[in-house]
Design an enzyme around this catalytic site. Structure first.
Site, PDB file in Angstrom:
ATOM      1  N   TYR A   1       0.835  -1.202   0.000  1.00  0.00           N
ATOM      2  CA  TYR A   1       0.000   0.000   0.000  1.00  0.00           C
ATOM      3  C   TYR A   1       0.869   1.252   0.000  1.00  0.00           C
ATOM      4  CZ  TYR A   1      -4.161  -2.642  -0.184  1.00  0.00           C
ATOM      5  OH  TYR A   1      -5.155  -3.455  -0.659  1.00  0.00           O
TER       6      TYR A   1
ATOM      7  N   LYS B   1       3.870 -15.366  -0.259  1.00  0.00           N
ATOM      8  CA  LYS B   1       4.436 -15.662  -1.583  1.00  0.00           C
ATOM      9  C   LYS B   1       5.957 -15.693  -1.439  1.00  0.00           C
ATOM     10  CE  LYS B   1       3.896 -16.236  -6.102  1.00  0.00           C
ATOM     11  NZ  LYS B   1       3.198 -17.392  -6.719  1.00  0.00           N
TER      12      LYS B   1
ATOM     13  N   ASP C   1      -1.441 -18.016  -4.338  1.00  0.00           N
ATOM     14  CA  ASP C   1      -2.179 -18.479  -5.518  1.00  0.00           C
ATOM     15  C   ASP C   1      -2.912 -19.785  -5.228  1.00  0.00           C
ATOM     16  OD1 ASP C   1       0.625 -18.799  -5.335  1.00  0.00           O
ATOM     17  OD2 ASP C   1       0.717 -19.768  -7.276  1.00  0.00           O
TER      18      ASP C   1
ATOM     19  N   ASP D   1      -6.666  -8.235   1.411  1.00  0.00           N
ATOM     20  CA  ASP D   1      -7.750  -7.468   0.797  1.00  0.00           C
ATOM     21  C   ASP D   1      -8.446  -8.317  -0.271  1.00  0.00           C
ATOM     22  OD1 ASP D   1      -9.321  -5.254   0.355  1.00  0.00           O
ATOM     23  OD2 ASP D   1      -7.966  -4.389  -1.118  1.00  0.00           O
TER      24      ASP D   1
ATOM     25  N   ASP E   1     -12.432 -10.475  -0.044  1.00  0.00           N
ATOM     26  CA  ASP E   1     -13.580 -10.307  -0.950  1.00  0.00           C
ATOM     27  C   ASP E   1     -14.009 -11.672  -1.490  1.00  0.00           C
ATOM     28  OD1 ASP E   1     -13.449  -7.542  -0.689  1.00  0.00           O
ATOM     29  OD2 ASP E   1     -13.847  -7.197  -2.819  1.00  0.00           O
TER      30      ASP E   1
END
Ligand code: ATP
Length: 362
Positions: A140, A193, A226, A250, A254
């Site tokens: 961010y 990751k 992933d 984030d 969702d």
């Protein structure tokens, strides 16, 4: 007198935001007022403008007065904001959500995804998980620097973004995740990751593992982002607490909330050690703004999380029970097909849904 200091009272700052913000905030306030009548919480509300309304009035989407009011209040209710459409920062376009997270050091974004009785989750099995998302660093770029932006263009044809991972930030978010797991099904899945981001997610994993070692009763596992996106769709029911960095959290949240039922049900709390902000997971949904069709359950559930957070900090059982009562009221209303807004396949308007939940609380 600052209402925060009134004995036994609870002073909340209300920021309606943009798009569907005013509609879902009004429905949430109806539920909070009913809860106050039921539990005598001594709630008082103060409203400040953020977003486009504030920009029209004073040339900025996040006036300084909002930061001061947020710090003085016992808690904040933040409606979604259309920051994607704001002018540049130099022209007063600040993201109220990002600014609050940074200035109040709200490092933990707690994002539950829970399927509701009678409303089938999209993955076919009941889902009850919580994503603990780091909220102050990661990718961010608008908030992970002390000064300036972590995103810049050395030439017109080259754009760079800095991803920030710190030992302190990684350790404290892991602590939040394991504490949550101890109250739940005692399982933490750490998402990363590190196979590509070897140094930054390597540090993140090192910190999470160190915290995991202090919680031997919690089952700990690691998943690459992933693979995790696929595993959630395959069977989200196997997850309990998921801890991850800012942007992965984030995106995954969702996905998880949609799998569990609808993004319109997705509540969240931004919490630090001194402050907390209740905020729906979704954005301002300009496509449905002003039509009285938005699902306010997301912000109503977020308000319940804020009451629970305050109750736990203060050792105030009444607040914890009030939060549980709102959650149970949401369950009861959503269980009936006639109690659903269009995103859940129903026909109820935003205000009518709020009224039903308010009545169910009473
Ligand atoms: P923003 O630019 O503010 O992020 P957006 O529309 O791009 O807005 P979201 O607001 O997260 O992103 O919305 C994604 C989709 O989900 C949209 O189709 C929107 O209408 C729908 N949606 C989001 N929140 C709700 C809600 N509370 N009730 C019903 N539908 C919603």
């Amino acid at each position: 007198m600052n209402a925060k200091n009134v004995k036994g009272g609870l002073h909340l700052l209300v920021l309606e935001g943009d798009g569907i913000g005013p509609e879902i905030t009004a429905a949430t306030l109806a539920v909070l007022r009913a809860t106050d009548a039921q539990f005598a919480l001594g709630l008082s509300f103060e409203t400040e403008a953020v977003g486009w309304t504030a920009h029209r009035a004073g040339g900025t989407t996040f006036p300084d007065a909002v930061e001061h009011a947020a710090k003085a209040a016992d808690g904040v209710l933040l409606g979604p904001v259309s920051h994607n459409d704001y002018p540049p920062r130099s022209e007063g376009g600040l993201n109220p959500s990002g600014e609050l997270r940074k200035r109040l050091d709200l490092y933990a974004n707690i994002r539950p995804a829970r399927s509701r009785e009678g409303f089938p989750p999209r993955c076919g099995k009941n889902v009850d998980l919580v994503i603990v998302r780091e909220n102050t660093e990661g990718f961010y770029a608008d908030r992970n620097m002390f000064m300036g932006s972590g995103e810049f263009m050395p030439t017109p044809d080259l754009a760079l973004a800095v991803r920030k991972i710190t030992r302190e930030g990684s350790t404290r978010i892991a602590e939040v995740a394991f504490k949550h797991a101890m109250q739940r099904r005692k399982k933490v899945t750490c998402v990363h990751k590190a196979n590509v981001l070897r140094m930054s997610d390597g540090l993140y994993l090192e910190c999470t593992r160190a915290v995991a070692a202090r919680y031997p009763d919690v089952k700990y596992e690691e998943r690459i982002i992933d693979a995790m996106a696929a595993l959630l769709i395959r069977d989200a029911s196997v997850f309990d607490v998921i801890v991850t960095t800012n942007m992965f959290g984030d995106i995954l949240s969702d996905e998880a909330s949609e799998i569990a039922g609808s993004l319109g049900l997705a509540a969240s709390l931004n919490a630090g050690s001194a402050h907390a902000v209740a905020q729906a997971q979704h954005g301002s949904a300009p496509d449905i703004a002003g039509k009285n069709v938005a699902n306010p359950a997301s912000l109503i559930g977020s308000a319940a999380m804020l009451l629970a957070w305050l109750g736990e900090r203060r050792g105030d059982d009444k607040l914890v029970r009030a939060a549980a009562t709102i959650e149970a009221a949401l369950d009861r209303v959503i269980a009936e097909p006639a109690g659903r807004t269009p995103d859940m396949g129903g026909e109820l308007g935003t205000d009518a849904f709020g009224k039903r939940v308010a009545e169910a609380v009473g």
